[in-house]
Design a protein around this motif. Sequence first.
Motif, mmCIF file in Angstrom:
data_model
loop_
_atom_site.group_PDB
_atom_site.id
_atom_site.type_symbol
_atom_site.label_atom_id
_atom_site.label_comp_id
_atom_site.label_asym_id
_atom_site.label_seq_id
_atom_site.Cartn_x
_atom_site.Cartn_y
_atom_site.Cartn_z
ATOM 1 N N PRO A 78 0.842 -1.213 0.000
ATOM 2 C CA PRO A 78 0.000 0.000 0.000
ATOM 3 C C PRO A 78 0.876 1.263 0.000
ATOM 4 O O PRO A 78 1.911 1.309 0.663
ATOM 5 C CB PRO A 78 -0.795 -0.106 1.305
ATOM 6 N N VAL A 79 0.440 2.279 -0.732
ATOM 7 C CA VAL A 79 1.227 3.512 -0.825
ATOM 8 C C VAL A 79 1.312 4.251 0.496
ATOM 9 O O VAL A 79 2.198 5.083 0.675
ATOM 10 C CB VAL A 79 0.710 4.467 -1.925
ATOM 11 N N ASP A 80 0.424 3.941 1.432
ATOM 12 C CA ASP A 80 0.497 4.617 2.730
ATOM 13 C C ASP A 80 1.332 3.839 3.751
ATOM 14 O O ASP A 80 1.481 4.272 4.896
ATOM 15 C CB ASP A 80 -0.902 4.910 3.277
ATOM 16 N N HIS A 81 1.910 2.724 3.350
ATOM 17 C CA HIS A 81 2.819 1.991 4.232
ATOM 18 C C HIS A 81 4.032 2.886 4.503
ATOM 19 O O HIS A 81 4.483 3.605 3.609
ATOM 20 C CB HIS A 81 3.254 0.689 3.551
ATOM 21 N N ALA A 109 5.870 5.304 1.782
ATOM 22 C CA ALA A 109 5.872 6.761 1.957
ATOM 23 C C ALA A 109 7.296 7.309 1.970
ATOM 24 O O ALA A 109 7.571 8.356 1.377
ATOM 25 C CB ALA A 109 5.127 7.131 3.233
ATOM 26 N N GLU A 122 1.905 16.300 -1.903
ATOM 27 C CA GLU A 122 0.446 16.381 -1.945
ATOM 28 C C GLU A 122 -0.038 16.653 -3.374
ATOM 29 O O GLU A 122 -1.004 16.051 -3.827
ATOM 30 C CB GLU A 122 -0.065 17.458 -0.990
ATOM 31 N N HIS A 156 0.537 13.332 -5.683
ATOM 32 C CA HIS A 156 0.274 12.170 -4.829
ATOM 33 C C HIS A 156 0.271 10.873 -5.633
ATOM 34 O O HIS A 156 0.249 10.888 -6.860
ATOM 35 C CB HIS A 156 -1.049 12.343 -4.083
ATOM 36 N N ARG A 194 -1.925 8.279 -4.636
ATOM 37 C CA ARG A 194 -3.067 7.557 -4.067
ATOM 38 C C ARG A 194 -3.803 6.682 -5.073
ATOM 39 O O ARG A 194 -4.592 5.827 -4.693
ATOM 40 C CB ARG A 194 -4.035 8.552 -3.413
#
Length: 166
Positions: free
Chosen positions: A9-12, A16, A45, A48, A50
Amino acid sequence: MSWSFEVTPVDHPDAAQLLREYLDEIASRYYGRQVPEEELDTLLEQHHSRDLVPPTGAFLLAYRDGVLAGCAGVRGATPEIAELTRVFLRKSERGRGGAALLVAAAEDVARGLGATSIRLDTRSDLVEARALYARLGYDEVERFNDNPLAHYFFSKSLVQALSDRV
């Protein structure tokens, strides 16, 4: 030397961190100066990642001998066309054969998403990237997006690439 690749996951936190390193290097090269942390936060941001998530995308982490080494992203542009993005190896990992393996792993992920071709864009100052893609069988094609930072556009058939590997 052993390379491995894992969809993450990209938010891991590891993802990041690598996305931050990637954008820091890319932006610093573009501006010809070190990008301050606050500016980097804004750029992260604005640019991103996401959309690099299933079912239409993926984000891969690369490991060399179990140590985090790089990343690549794949997104579905259409059901048949994937886009390769965020290809990055830490400076300490370059020149060890990992870039070609990372791109091949991303191509496999794109096939898994149903893509029959993969494309990408890159800037004129990223000469190493352009050389890598040409060496890996990517053909230069006409502009396919309105990204003002992109100067070169490449595409590769994943059907032909798969048959070449068999």
